[in-house]
Each structure stands twice: as structure tokens, then as C-alpha cells.
Scaffold this active site. Structure first.
Site: not given
Ligand code: IPM
Ligand code: MG
Length: 354
Positions: A248, A224, A140, A191, A252
Site C-alpha cells: 500500500d 525501509d 488488513y 521486514k 503510493d
Molecule cells: C489503496 C488505498 C486503500 C488501502 C485505502 C483507501 C484504505 O490507499 O488502495 O491503496 O489502503 O488499501
Molecule cells: Mg494506498
């Protein structure tokens, strides 16, 4: 001794979509908590920075905005992202300038299956993880560019940036966090088999820092393989450190495995406290359910507990977590968790449980 009345200045940035609904709910709960605890007071200032604000004024953060935010003890953030603004514009307009400008390099993402909430995993009860996400560089970093725009030879580069200082500080932060948890176990996600520069340095520095923490057990897992470990052997994991993008994605998955994205909290920390830290639910703006009154406020409540903890109000944070767990345990849940409760009902019930 702590002063009899402790005061904290909170900047609330509800942002877009359900961010507005859940931050309002979160502030209600914080008010109820402060009234109950009596030892501290929160002074909240609202900032209207959002995609609607951007469409009207041409910017998310006005001139001098970051300087204004700097004076607060913490930032309570809802979500950013709207159907009428490209996602990379909203993200780089609001959230990333705060995270990067305030050097909030440690992003902490706990995952746990709360009482009354069902994990899609048979052995979901074993989930008790904290993912530490590098939050200032890596994938990022924003480094890269495009040339020959629109032509057949167009080229785009997206460069991951790993610095020794950036990598060492996040690993050290993760080790400290792991050391403070009962299992003292830290998983390094990498990785470095395929990415032989940045990721190899990432691993090397991890093992250098590990020498400072002989009491923390470590494990190295390729990203992975990590997805399968999280699903098949959740009990083998505790604290996890991963790069910006890897974490990230994994966070999720962690949120889904612990029941819903609607409960997952996060803290963007500047551990040295040179700048305010920012606390937000992970779920995002969710325009599909905006305005329906059914957004799950639990992620924001848990986020508020992390904020209180950071401010030093540990007892209040624990009381809030207990109230949240009492309410989920009674299965007063929003539709994302299979319930029928509205945001207002969950919020009112948590206030009552406090
Ligand atoms: C998170 C979100 C953000 C990220 C998005 C909204 C860009 O997915 O905070 O995990 O990838 O950082
Ligand atoms: Mg995210």
C-alpha cells in the site's frame, strides 16, 4: 475459436467523489473502443453504492448485493471515502467486503512513466515496475479488538495474519507474473529483521516457491531500504511482491515517482476466476477537486486496459494503452500533471486517438 461477438457483463460502482467522474469517463472510452474493435460488447450495469447511499440506507452494500455482483465478468470501481463518514467505515463497508468476499487476493499495481509525463526523479525513465500486493490478509486482516473502552487502561490490538496458503499463493502469483516479463526479476519486500514470526514465514515460503521458478532471479529487500532503492536505483527493480500494508505504502511512492497518483491503476484479481475481479484507479475520492471537472481520468483508462486484458481482450487493451500514451505524449494533461486540460478534454482526445 472465439465467438464472433464476445459479450462481457460489467458492474460499474462509481462510489464517491471523483470516482463518479472518472468512471463515467472510463465507460465513454470503453464504448468508443468497443465500437472501434467490433469483436466485443460490454453490457454495463450501474450500482449506486456509495457513502451517500450509506447515509440514506445505513449500509453500503444492500442485502444480497454481493450475490448480484457475483454474476458479472468484472467490476469497474471508482473510489470510496467521504468527509462525512469515517474512513474505516467506508472502507470496510464497500471496498474490503468485495475484495475479501470475492477472494481478490492478488492486487496488481503497475508503475511506468508514460510519454509526456515527467517523473520527479532524474532517472525516472527507468521505472517499469509491477507491484504485487497481498490483498486478503496480513495487516488488513481486521483481526484485533479494543477493551476497556474510554478508560485509562484502554487497550487496542491490531493483529497481522499470515497464513501458509495465503502467503504461498501470492508469492506463486508474483513469480508467474515476473516470469512473463522480459527481465524475469522478482523483489521480495519484507521486514523479517524486526518482525520475527509472520515476516520470517513470509520469507521462508518465498524461497520454497522460488524453487518452482528457477528462471526467475530474486532479491530480498527490507521495506525501509526499498524506499531508498526505488528513489536511487529504480532501474534495479522490476516485479515486486509485498504484504498488504507494505505494498500500500510503496505503491503510493511508485505512483508519485512515475508522475502522479492520477495515473496509477490497479487490479484486484481472483486469479482462479471463481469470482469477478475488480478494477479501480488508486487515487481515491479526492473531495477537494470533486465537481470541478479536472479529475485525471488516465488512471481509470489504464485500469480499463487492465480489465480488458483480464477479460482476454488483449488487442483492445493494447490499443487503449497506445491511445492513452498518444494523448499524454501530446501533453494533453490535467492540472495534477501540470496541464490545463479538463477530464472531458482528455477523455474526448483519447476517444479520438482510438
Ligand atoms: C489503496 C488505498 C486503500 C488501502 C485505502 C483507501 C484504505 O490507499 O488502495 O491503496 O489502503 O488499501
Ligand atoms: Mg494506498
Amino acid at each position: 475459436m472465439r465467438p464472433a461477438m464476445r459479450e462481457y457483463r460489467i458492474a460499474a460502482i462509481p462510489g464517491d467523489g471523483i470516482g463518479v467522474e472518472v468512471i463515467a469517463a472510463g465507460l465513454k472510452v470503453l464504448d468508443a473502443l468497443a465500437a472501434r474493435e467490433r469483436g466485443f460488447r460490454l453490457t454495463v450495469e450501474h450500482f449506486p453504492w456509495s457513502s451517500a447511499y450509506y447515509l440514506k440506507h445505513g449500509c453500503y452494500i444492500p442485502e444480497g448485493g454481493l450475490e448480484r455482483l457475483r454474476r458479472f465478468d468484472a467490476i469497474f470501481f471508482g473510489a470510496v471515502g467521504a468527509p462525512d463518514v469515517p474512513d474505516h467505515v467506508s472502507l470496510w463497508g464497500l471496498r474490503l467486503p468485495i475484495c475479501q468476499g470475492f477472494d481478490q487476493y492478488a492486487n496488481v499495481r503497475p508503475a511506468r512513466v508514460l510519454p509526456g509525463i515527467r517523473s520527479p526523479l532524474a532517472n525516472g525513465a527507468a521505472i517499469d515496475w509491477v507491484i504485487v500486493r497481498e490483498n486478503s490478509e496480513g495487516e488488513y486482516s481486521g483481526s484485533g479488538g479494543r477493551a476497556h473502552r474510554g478508560l485509562p487502561e484502554e487497550v487496542a490490538t491490531e493483529t497481522s495474519v499470515f497464513t501458509r496458503a495465503g502467503v504461498a499463493r501470492i508469492h506463486r502469483f508474483a513469480f508467474r507474473l515476473a516470469q512473463g516479463r522480459p527481465r524475469r526479476h522478482l523483489t521480495l519486500v519484507t521486514k523479517s529483521n524486526a518482525q520475527r514470526h509472520g515476516m520470517v514465514m513470509w520469507d521462508e515460503i518465498f524461497y520454497e516457491v522460488a524453487k518452482e521458478f528457477p528462471d526467475v532471479e530474486t532479491q530480498r529487500v527490507l521495506v525501509d531500504a526499498m524506499t531508498t532503492l526505488m528513489v536511487l536505483k529504480p532501474q534495479t527493480l522490476d516485479t515486486v511482491v509485498a504484504t498488504n500494508l507494505h505494498a500500500d505504502i510503496l505503491s503510493d511512492l511508485a505512483a508519485a515517482l512515475s508522475g502522479s497518483l492520477g495515473i496509477a491503476p490497479t487490479a484486484n484479481l481472483n486469479p482462479e476466476r471463481k469470482f469477478p475481479s475488480m478494477f479501480e484507479p488508486i487515487h481515491g475520492s479526492a473531495f477537494d477537486i470533486t465537481g470541478k471537472g479536472i479529475a485525471n481520468p488516465v488512471a481509470t483508462f489504464w485500469t480499463a486496459a487492465m480489465m480488458l486484458e483480464h477479460l482476454g481482450e488483449k488487442e483492445a487493451a493494447q490499443r487503449l494503452m497506445r491511445a492513452i500514451e498518444t494523448v499524454t505524449g501530446r501533453r494533453i494533461l490535467t492540472p495534477d500533471l501540470g496541464g490545463e486540460a479538463t477530464t472531458a478534454v482528455v477523455t474526448g482526445t483519447v476517444c479520438g486517438a482510438l
